[in-house]
Design a protein around this motif. Structure first.
Motif, PDB file in Angstrom:
ATOM      1  N   SER A  53     -10.043   9.938 -36.174  1.00 45.64           N
ATOM      2  CA  SER A  53      -8.720   9.664 -36.730  1.00 45.64           C
ATOM      3  C   SER A  53      -7.957   8.683 -35.850  1.00 45.64           C
ATOM      4  CB  SER A  53      -7.928  10.967 -36.858  1.00 45.64           C
ATOM      5  OG  SER A  53      -8.601  11.844 -37.719  1.00 45.64           O
ATOM      6  N   HIS A  68      -9.067   5.242 -36.452  1.00 45.25           N
ATOM      7  CA  HIS A  68      -8.611   4.731 -37.742  1.00 45.25           C
ATOM      8  C   HIS A  68      -7.130   4.385 -37.722  1.00 45.25           C
ATOM      9  CE1 HIS A  68      -7.507   4.961 -42.083  1.00 45.25           C
ATOM     10  NE2 HIS A  68      -8.611   4.288 -42.172  1.00 45.25           N
ATOM     11  N   LEU A  69      -6.368   5.118 -36.938  1.00 52.83           N
ATOM     12  CA  LEU A  69      -4.917   4.993 -37.006  1.00 52.83           C
ATOM     13  C   LEU A  69      -4.339   3.904 -36.120  1.00 52.83           C
ATOM     14  CD1 LEU A  69      -2.502   7.939 -36.483  1.00 52.83           C
ATOM     15  CD2 LEU A  69      -3.150   6.699 -34.501  1.00 52.83           C
ATOM     16  N   VAL A  85      -3.623   0.082 -37.518  1.00 58.01           N
ATOM     17  CA  VAL A  85      -2.522  -0.092 -38.488  1.00 58.01           C
ATOM     18  C   VAL A  85      -1.171   0.252 -37.898  1.00 58.01           C
ATOM     19  CG1 VAL A  85      -3.215  -0.088 -40.896  1.00 58.01           C
ATOM     20  CG2 VAL A  85      -3.466   2.000 -39.569  1.00 58.01           C
ATOM     21  N   ALA A 119       2.416   3.999 -41.570  1.00 58.18           N
ATOM     22  CA  ALA A 119       1.131   3.322 -41.398  1.00 58.18           C
ATOM     23  C   ALA A 119      -0.050   4.284 -41.423  1.00 58.18           C
ATOM     24  CB  ALA A 119       1.133   2.555 -40.075  1.00 58.18           C
ATOM     25  N   VAL A 120       0.223   5.566 -41.213  1.00 56.59           N
ATOM     26  CA  VAL A 120      -0.871   6.525 -41.041  1.00 56.59           C
ATOM     27  C   VAL A 120      -1.489   6.873 -42.391  1.00 56.59           C
ATOM     28  CG1 VAL A 120      -1.411   8.861 -40.260  1.00 56.59           C
ATOM     29  CG2 VAL A 120       0.195   7.463 -38.983  1.00 56.59           C
ATOM     30  N   SER A 121      -2.798   6.909 -42.430  1.00 61.19           N
ATOM     31  CA  SER A 121      -3.473   7.277 -43.674  1.00 61.19           C
ATOM     32  C   SER A 121      -3.185   8.742 -44.004  1.00 61.19           C
ATOM     33  CB  SER A 121      -4.973   7.040 -43.508  1.00 61.19           C
ATOM     34  OG  SER A 121      -5.706   8.139 -43.963  1.00 61.19           O
ATOM     35  N   VAL A 175      -5.607  11.009 -42.271  1.00 64.54           N
ATOM     36  CA  VAL A 175      -5.376  11.176 -40.833  1.00 64.54           C
ATOM     37  C   VAL A 175      -4.137  12.041 -40.604  1.00 64.54           C
ATOM     38  CG1 VAL A 175      -4.796   9.950 -38.715  1.00 64.54           C
ATOM     39  CG2 VAL A 175      -6.580   9.060 -40.220  1.00 64.54           C
ATOM     40  N   VAL A 213      -5.246  15.476 -40.844  1.00 61.25           N
ATOM     41  CA  VAL A 213      -5.960  15.906 -39.640  1.00 61.25           C
ATOM     42  C   VAL A 213      -4.969  16.319 -38.563  1.00 61.25           C
ATOM     43  CG1 VAL A 213      -7.438  15.143 -37.735  1.00 61.25           C
ATOM     44  CG2 VAL A 213      -8.030  14.525 -40.083  1.00 61.25           C
TER      45      VAL A 213
END
Lengths: 281, 440, 292
Positions: free
Chosen positions: A252, A255-256, A259, C111-113, C116, C119
């Motif tokens: 995670s 991935h974070l 962005v 910005a965070v998916s 995520v 999680v």
């Protein structure tokens, strides 16, 4: 210190405490996750929980390959989808924004209405018809449907944002260039585009965030080869074996970070874009 | 996962990164053309671990390594949880081309939709037969995947569900033997639920609570009370007294804190982990779990004991004193869209031959053949129980095309009753109406 | 008819946009309508069955429950987003040095998916070991079962959804607050108004239109929420968190009933367009002001 100064001082403390609370709410989950991803595996579920581990280690990151061996390939897929989608979106939307901003023709109202309406469409409704279509075209489990469908759902808002930025540039600047022999579109590209570059950057980031984080299309249209990182993270999370949280936090974090950094870098233009999108329309 | 597969992934990621500028749109889209000598198997992580003898006691036999070496076919694994496997079958099955070749299919999916998804295997069987197939296989299991005279699966991993207990916790809490009648489950669980000196909570019993897996556990519990949820002819009996009592037992266990509070999120892996970590006294587990529980890496190694499933007193007779439990099996099929069907068949054929079946039984994968079961039963008491259960029990539920919806409806309702504390009889009556529509 | 030169240019430049929208959104939307009238399932030919799917869905108690749950979910999320967003906008109105940096941080959750975000919150909200329950316990309060209980698992989804999206309301409402003319405060000051009266009599009335717009926007975009509840709870425990998008997903992709899934899709689409009609009209007028 007189009573007035004391009140000002007290107010100053309260003010900063309020700001601290706001920042804690916004940033703590992110910071805590990033720090926890460097904890030694045994300390992730230490009780009482600690903000950071006894030492910083990369072992959770090394574990990624062991339990999710395709993760880095999947991140590569995410990069493809994001770059491809951003490129297509920006080209398409800039051309369209030029039209809506600079050309006055009656029939433009129809496509104008179309993009406004379509902006409201929930993506989930198109997956059912697109799934058999992509299957027939042999495009399932490739990044193509993710790029194209992602573009289709980004162009409306991108066009509207870019139009607002272009509207702020006086058309007279372009007309001056047209006297020098450019046609209107050339003048637009040479004069106006460089002036709205910060705005374009904001739109790029806005669209990129959406594509990078996209989950639904990736879940439906890919299975193995073209799977993107969010789907892989979700699969790793749905594994009920509690022992893999270190790996999950590391995945995670990877991935974070890109962005979040990107968004923070262009936040001024993003703020302007969000305000434009909502308030001005 | 194989090392080679990982390297391929990394190499691809690097290639992609290099081609970043041009990759974008349509060009990079087709994915890489699959290599000739590779096979992508979609199955559970546990399935692969079993084949590669990972996580088993010393002495396990890797059967994929030699297969890869001898045939030159590289086996990659696309690991998925059980519900994901099920969705993948439906999603990949109708496609004309897939990266995946072989898929693990759970017994619940052996319904009339299989011909839409999988390649018939009769031709392959005629050209390159599997030694002893099908006459050596348990008859019900071997017949289950035949539709319109065509066979779609080779049964591969068979087991029965029975009661496992931790004899250390039993001894510590003064429990003598496993439950004889279902009410014993409650009484023993109560005695065995306690807090250790270090603050660690031990639970009396762990059942699986995810919507996907409740079906099997509730089938076993209902059978302990002498009933079925749905009769083999499709008659819905899920609101009859045996099932009501079974659900109420779960409800009481949950309410009184004798089961882990995260019951609704526990599936097989979670339950097994709790058991191996010495945190639960009893569980419903596969008869093939001896190697999982007593494997030297688990905290309870040597203390996991399989015993027969309980049965209500009224139904106990001179020749039958235990409940039926349930059976489960997996089958291996070839996806219609596979681009490597011959290699896929070679894979299925090789891992189904008697030598592989024997090796896999040693690794903890329950055998489907009578011969191997007899051999295993001599060394492993749990396997003797499996042989008994196979003779007496059938599927937890009759299977039809609506099975996913049936299982979700069942799972959601039971969760609503147990966790959300709704009225048992009223909810089961509502469930019965839903199921009647789905079995019509 | 001969097209004028600007028309030709416009047409050429709009073609990619129209192609993308047409091929991936407009045509599929009509296909969806057709599918909703058939019994389509992957791998088999479809038969026309009229309105049966709509009848099936609308008479399914699980659908009605999911719909009502979805409405409640949307209302709570949106009200919280606006409440939290507005409160934060008010805090940011107090003059701080480095204000740009604080804005950058506040924008980070955007910005965070969603995955995520799930999680990180799942990690923090673990009922036994999580830092949130630890903090609650340290204050001497009873801990919360979070994901394992029906009511609190919905609360978790709401918290994650609000956390991810509050920045939008903050920013829009901050802009609206900033645009209030200073003279109004000065006049109020002369009248002896305190900050609370300023809030009630000046700020809230003047930014009410902005609040209304933000509410509408967020209602429309929260209605379709899928990633957070799907990955957090999958609709459970039981059906406690099953909202429309999850119900649709299950019908279409777990039960392979594309017809029923399509019917739900059209119902969602109709509701969305209905809810957005005001925003659509308003945006359209902003885009083509000569119509006013």
């Amino acid at each position: 210190m007189n009573i007035h100064q004391l009140r000002r001082f007290g107010f100053g403390i309260v003010k900063w405490l309020l700001l601290a609370a706001v920042l804690l709410w916004a940033a703590f989950p992110i910071v805590f996750m990033v720090m926890s991803s460097f904890k030694p595996p045994g300390e992730i579920w230490a009780y009482p929980p600690r903000l950071w581990g006894s030492t910083a280690t990369l072992s959770n990151y090394e574990e990624i390959g062991r339990y999710s061996p395709t993760y880095f390939r999947d991140l590569g897929n995410s990069v493809q989808v994001t770059l491809g989608g951003v490129l297509l979106t920006i080209l398409t939307a800039t051309a369209a924004a030029f039209v809506f901003s600079r050309i006055r023709t009656g029939w433009l109202k129809l496509p104008g209405l179309l993009i406004i309406v379509i902006r409201m469409f929930p993506p989930i409704v198109v997956i059912i018809p697109l799934f058999p279509l992509m299957s027939a075209l042999g495009l399932l489990d490739t990044v193509t449907p993710l790029i194209l469908a992602g573009t289709a759902f980004s162009v409306s808002i991108a066009t509207m944002l870019l139009k607002a930025f272009i509207d702020d540039i006086p058309v007279e600047l372009e007309q001056a260039a047209m006297i020098d022999g450019c046609n209107q579109f050339q003048a637009f590209v040479r004069i106006t585009l460089p002036l709205i570059a910060p705005g374009i950057a904001a739109v790029v980031v806005f669209v990129a965030v959406g594509l990078w984080n996209e989950y639904l299309f990736a879940l439906i249209f890919t299975s193995t080869e073209a799977r993107t990182a969010p789907v892989t993270i979700a699969i790793a999370m749905s594994n009920p074996d509690g022992a893999r949280w270190g790996q999950l936090l590391a995945m995670s974090t990877i991935h974070l970070v890109p962005v979040v950094v990107l968004v923070m870098a262009v936040h001024k233009q993003l703020v302007q874009g969000m305000t434009t999108g909502a308030v001005k329309g | 996962m194989t090392k080679s597969y990982r390297n391929e992934g990394m190499a691809r990621a690097r290639r992609l990164a290099g081609a970043v500028a041009t990759l974008a749109i349509l060009a990079g889209a087709g994915g890489v053309a699959a290599q000739d000598k590779s096979l992508l198997v979609m199955g559970g992580q546990g399935h692969e671990d079993n084949m590669r003898a990972i996580g088993t006691a010393a002495g396990g036999t890797d059967i994929l390594g030699p297969f890869e070496a001898e045939t030159g076919i590289k086996v990659s694994w696309s690991a998925a949880t059980n519900p994901q496997l099920q969705e993948a079958l439906q999603r990949l099955g109708p496609l004309s081309s897939t990266a995946e070749d072989v898929i693990f299919v759970h017994q619940f999916d052996t319904n009339a939709r299989l011909p839409d998804f999988l390649e018939p295997l009769d031709g392959y069987l005629a050209d390159a037969p599997i030694e002893g197939f099908p006459h050596d296989w348990a008859p019900g299991v071997a017949a289950a995947s035949v539709f319109d005279g065509k066979r779609y699966l080779i049964p591969f991993r068979c087991g029965a569900m029975t009661l496992w207990y931790n004899d250390q916790i039993f001894a510590e809490r003064g429990v003598g033997a496993g439950p004889k009648v279902p009410e014993d489950i409650y009484e023993i669980a109560k005695a065995a639920t306690y807090t250790r000196d270090n603050g660690e909570q031990v639970f009396g019993v762990a059942f699986r609570g995810t919507s996907w897996s409740i079906t099997e556990d509730l089938a076993a519990l209902s059978r302990a009370y002498g009933g079925e949820m749905v009769l083999p002819d499709g008659t819905v009996t899920v609101n009859q007294p045996p099932v009501v009592e079974a659900v109420n037992l779960l409800k009481r266990l949950f309410k009184d804190g004798l089961m882990p509070p995260n019951w609704a999120t526990l599936d097989q892996t979670g339950v097994n982990q709790l058991f191996k970590d010495d945190r639960v006294a009893m569980t419903l587990g596969g008869t093939n779990y001896d190697k999982t529980f007593n494997d030297g890496q688990s905290l309870v190694s040597g203390h996991a004991v399989a015993t027969r499933w309980p049965l209500v007193k009224d139904l106990q007779t001179a020749d039958r004193s235990s409940g039926a439990g349930t059976v489960f099996y997996w089958g291996l099929g070839i996806l219609k869209g596979s681009q490597h069907k011959d290699a896929a068949w070679e894979f299925i054929r090789r891992i189904s031959n008697p030598q592989s079946v024997h090796a896999l039984a040693g690794n903890g994968s329950g055998p489907c053949t009578g011969a191997e079961l007899a051999v295993s039963a001599e060394a492993d008491p749990a396997m003797a129980i499996q042989a008994e259960i196979f003779a007496a029990a059938n599927n937890p539920l009759p299977v039809n095309e609506n099975i996913n919806q049936i299982r979700d409806a069942l799972g959601e309702t039971i969760q609503n009753i147990v966790v959300n504390d709704l009225d048992t009889q009223a909810e089961l009556d509502g469930l019965a109406r839903r199921l009647e529509r789905l079995y019509r | 008819m001969r097209l004028s030169r600007p028309s030709v240019i416009a047409l050429v430049l709009l073609t990619p946009l129209l192609a993308a929208l047409g091929f991936f959104i407009v045509v599929p939307a009509f296909q969806l309508l057709w599918i909703s009238l058939t019994n389509l399932t992957p791998g088999r030919p479809a038969e026309f069955i009229g309105l049966d799917n709509y009848g099936y869905v609308l008479s399914d108690p699980a659908f009605i429950a999911a719909l009502l749950r979805n409405i409640a979910f949307v209302l709570v999320v949106v009200v919280l987003e606006v409440g939290v967003g507005f409160a934060i906008a008010l805090v940011l109105q107090l003059r701080f040095p480095l204000r740009s940096l604080w804005f950058a941080i506040i924008l980070a959750p955007f910005a965070v998916s969603p995955i995520v975000a799930v999680v990180m919150w799942k990690y923090m909200l673990d009922p036994t070991f999580g830092i949130v329950n630890y903090a609650i316990a340290s204050l001497g309060l009873p801990t919360v079962p979070w994901m394992t209980d029906a009511a609190t698992s919905m609360a978790v989804i709401i918290i994650v959804a609000v956390w991810k999206e509050f920045a939008f309301t903050t920013i829009v409402l901050f802009a609206a607050l900033t645009s209030i003319p200073k003279e109004l405060y000065e006049a109020a000051h002369v009248d002896g108004a305190n900050p609370w009266q300023n809030l009630i009599h000046i700020k809230i009335p003047l930014i009410a239109p902005a609040i209304a717009i933000v509410l509408l926007f967020r209602i429309i975009f929260t209605l379709r929420e899928f990633g957070i509840p799907w990955t957090l709870t999958g609709g459970g425990p039981g059906t406690a968190t099953e909202i429309l998008s999850i119900y649709l997903y299950k019908q279409a992709f777990r039960y392979s009933d594309f017809g029923a899934g399509a019917a739900i899709g059209w119902i969602m689409l109709a509701v969305t367009v209905l809810l957005s009609s005001f925003l659509i009209r308003r945006t359209y007028r902003g885009m083509f002001p000569e119509d006013r």
